[in-house]
Motif scaffolding. Sequence first.
Motif, short mmCIF file in Angstrom:
data_model
loop_
_atom_site.label_atom_id
_atom_site.label_comp_id
_atom_site.label_asym_id
_atom_site.label_seq_id
_atom_site.Cartn_x
_atom_site.Cartn_y
_atom_site.Cartn_z
N LEU A 41 0.60 -1.14 0.06
CA LEU A 41 0.05 0.07 -0.08
C LEU A 41 0.91 1.29 0.00
O LEU A 41 0.50 2.34 -0.72
CB LEU A 41 -0.98 0.09 1.33
CG LEU A 41 -1.99 -1.02 1.28
CD1 LEU A 41 -2.49 -1.16 2.67
CD2 LEU A 41 -3.06 -0.91 0.09
N LEU A 42 1.97 1.02 0.68
CA LEU A 42 2.94 2.31 0.69
C LEU A 42 3.77 2.72 -0.74
O LEU A 42 3.38 3.60 -1.20
CB LEU A 42 4.00 1.92 1.65
CG LEU A 42 5.07 3.11 1.90
CD1 LEU A 42 4.39 4.14 2.70
CD2 LEU A 42 6.36 2.47 2.93
N LYS A 43 3.93 1.54 -1.45
CA LYS A 43 4.32 1.70 -2.76
C LYS A 43 3.31 2.31 -3.76
O LYS A 43 3.63 2.83 -4.61
CB LYS A 43 4.70 0.11 -3.34
CG LYS A 43 5.99 -0.19 -2.74
CD LYS A 43 6.51 -1.44 -3.48
CE LYS A 43 7.98 -1.94 -2.78
NZ LYS A 43 8.26 -3.33 -3.45
N ASP A 71 -2.18 -0.40 8.86
CA ASP A 71 -1.46 -1.84 8.71
C ASP A 71 -0.30 -1.79 9.64
O ASP A 71 0.08 -2.50 10.61
CB ASP A 71 -1.22 -2.21 7.25
CG ASP A 71 -2.30 -3.09 6.69
OD1 ASP A 71 -3.33 -3.12 7.50
OD2 ASP A 71 -2.32 -3.08 5.51
N PHE A 72 0.64 -0.88 9.51
CA PHE A 72 2.05 -0.74 10.48
C PHE A 72 1.64 -0.79 11.76
O PHE A 72 2.04 -1.32 12.76
CB PHE A 72 2.84 0.28 9.82
CG PHE A 72 3.35 0.20 8.53
CD1 PHE A 72 3.70 -1.04 7.93
CD2 PHE A 72 3.63 1.29 7.53
CE1 PHE A 72 4.22 -1.33 6.63
CE2 PHE A 72 3.80 1.34 6.37
CZ PHE A 72 4.26 -0.04 5.88
N LYS A 73 0.75 0.22 12.21
CA LYS A 73 0.31 0.58 13.48
C LYS A 73 -0.31 -0.97 14.33
O LYS A 73 0.03 -1.18 15.45
CB LYS A 73 -0.70 1.51 13.80
CG LYS A 73 -0.06 3.10 13.52
CD LYS A 73 -0.96 4.04 13.43
CE LYS A 73 -0.38 5.44 13.03
NZ LYS A 73 -1.57 6.69 13.13
N THR A 109 8.22 -0.49 12.57
CA THR A 109 8.33 0.95 13.17
C THR A 109 8.85 1.81 11.99
O THR A 109 8.86 3.19 11.58
CB THR A 109 9.24 0.90 14.19
OG1 THR A 109 8.88 0.05 15.19
CG2 THR A 109 9.63 2.56 14.56
N ALA A 110 10.19 1.34 11.14
CA ALA A 110 10.93 1.82 10.26
C ALA A 110 9.94 2.23 9.08
O ALA A 110 10.10 3.45 8.52
CB ALA A 110 11.82 1.10 9.67
N GLN A 111 9.01 1.49 8.70
CA GLN A 111 8.06 1.85 7.55
C GLN A 111 7.13 2.84 8.21
O GLN A 111 6.67 3.58 7.26
CB GLN A 111 7.37 0.58 7.18
CG GLN A 111 7.88 -0.66 6.67
CD GLN A 111 8.61 -0.25 5.38
OE1 GLN A 111 8.09 0.89 4.73
NE2 GLN A 111 9.55 -0.86 4.66
N LEU A 112 6.45 2.86 9.29
CA LEU A 112 5.83 3.89 9.74
C LEU A 112 6.53 5.33 9.79
O LEU A 112 5.81 6.53 9.25
CB LEU A 112 5.26 3.72 11.18
CG LEU A 112 4.30 4.59 11.81
CD1 LEU A 112 2.93 4.08 10.91
CD2 LEU A 112 3.93 3.93 13.22
N ALA A 113 7.64 5.45 10.13
CA ALA A 113 8.45 6.79 10.04
C ALA A 113 8.75 7.06 8.57
O ALA A 113 8.63 8.33 8.12
CB ALA A 113 9.80 6.21 10.74
N LYS A 114 8.83 5.92 7.71
CA LYS A 114 9.11 6.35 6.30
C LYS A 114 7.64 6.98 5.85
O LYS A 114 7.84 7.93 5.00
CB LYS A 114 9.47 5.25 5.56
CG LYS A 114 9.76 5.49 4.02
CD LYS A 114 10.06 4.31 3.25
CE LYS A 114 11.57 3.58 3.68
NZ LYS A 114 11.55 2.54 2.69
N SER A 115 6.63 6.41 6.08
CA SER A 115 5.27 6.86 5.56
C SER A 115 5.14 8.23 6.03
O SER A 115 4.53 9.00 5.44
CB SER A 115 4.32 5.90 6.35
OG SER A 115 2.85 6.26 5.53
N ASP A 116 5.45 8.54 7.38
CA ASP A 116 5.23 10.15 7.94
C ASP A 116 6.02 10.93 7.15
O ASP A 116 5.60 12.35 6.69
CB ASP A 116 5.60 10.21 9.34
CG ASP A 116 4.69 9.36 10.12
OD1 ASP A 116 3.52 9.23 9.74
OD2 ASP A 116 5.10 9.09 11.38
#
Length: 500
Positions: A111-113, A123-125, A141-148
Amino acid sequence: MRRLGTVIRTCIAGTYSTCSGKLGVECGINADVDKHLEMGKKLLAAGQLADALSHFHSAIDGDPDNYLAYYRRATAYLAMGKSKAAIPDLSRVIELKPDFTSARLQRGQLLLKQGKLDEAEEDFKKVLNSNPSDQEEKEATAQLAKSDEIQRMRAEGVAAYKQKDYTSGEGFFNIVLETCIWDAEVRELRAECYINQGEPGKAISDLKAASKLKSDNTGAFYKVSRIYYELGDHEMSLSEIRECLKLDPDHKECFSHYKQVKKLNKQIQSAEELIQEGRYEDAVSKYGGVLITEPNVPYYSLLVQERRCHCYSKNQQSTEAIKECTEFLEKETDNVNALKDRAEAYIQEEMYEEAIRDYETAQQHSDNDKQIKEGIEKAQRLMKQSLKRDYYKILGVKRNAKKQEIIKAYRKLAQQWHPDNFQDEEEKKRAEKKFIEIASAKEVLTDPEKRNRFDAGEDPLDPESQQGGGGGHFHRGWNQWQGFNPFSSGGPFNFKFHFN
């Protein structure tokens, strides 16, 4: 109850001997599903993706509620590069088994892509709130930070775009698309930034990607077609606009543009066919029609000028060729084809130094072009030859003169310089010499083989010529020309001038 437990254990073990009745049927189905899953797993590990996928299809058909079958099929889709197809399977896995964190983490990454940042963050949360493994927690955690961070970059990019700061907008979108590679909206925005910065060619790949990522994206196909059209690739423009009409046959902009491109494409193809057939005048006329069809796009005006330059040169209309080629080369100074065409026209005009200069300029941009090398050698030979005897100058005709023009010029000069016209001995001798030159010029220029040799820089009547052949003709005396008819196209004829 003990009997039921035995049957279930037997099913799991994959045996059928103790299965019977309705329970036996279910046991057989589950065992068959397990076989498909196991075989698919082995094939997947071996890289036989299509065969593995087939087994996973069968497993899901056998048990539509088997979360593991969906998960493995999603894995196969991902291995095949079919990420879009994997997302529904991962969603089904999460529906059947909400605590399957691996599936949720994978779906979040996909979904991020796609640029669906809010859904990905959710999803990450949820992964972080479901007792994940240490590795899963670290990844989420890393993906959530990247998404922000991407959320922020995306907002900055959109703001810059709205303020028409296309350079900054492009920079922000570049960062977003490093992660959100399937975000059709951001790709279209970056394409607009490219276009507004005067780099439409860069926009094509983004728009083509957007046309595949977003269903029924007629706008992307239309924009790509327009860009190709403006860049002069009318065939690709036609191909792309047809894709738009496949999605929506009644699309007004696409249909209008389709008619325009189709007409222009046909005119250019017809003109090129005429050139291939050697019908240069007709080709010039056909290219005139191109300018009427499309007078506003600079590429096509230049194309018409360059092709007219070529046609005039090939048709030996040297004056027109030099004018057309020169005007074109003022805009496209390094165009090799136009330089070669103008050089040929210069040769026809006996402007050998100019021809050599054009060929040498062309050679700087096309070092291995055999035609250029031959052109330079030809111009050099002809320039050297021009310092000696020039049969065209003797008869006063151009190098592209037709046979009838040559004969007409010969007859006029032969009548003027016939020795019988002169009584003074010195004048008669000068006339005899001139008459022989005129006759020699006619002999060479009306003989296709001799004329070709002369045009190539060799004098076929020169005794010092490397190829010899006919050198003795220059030793003819006036008496040998007695009885020669200057008004015939060749051959002996008993004729003598008589004047009152």
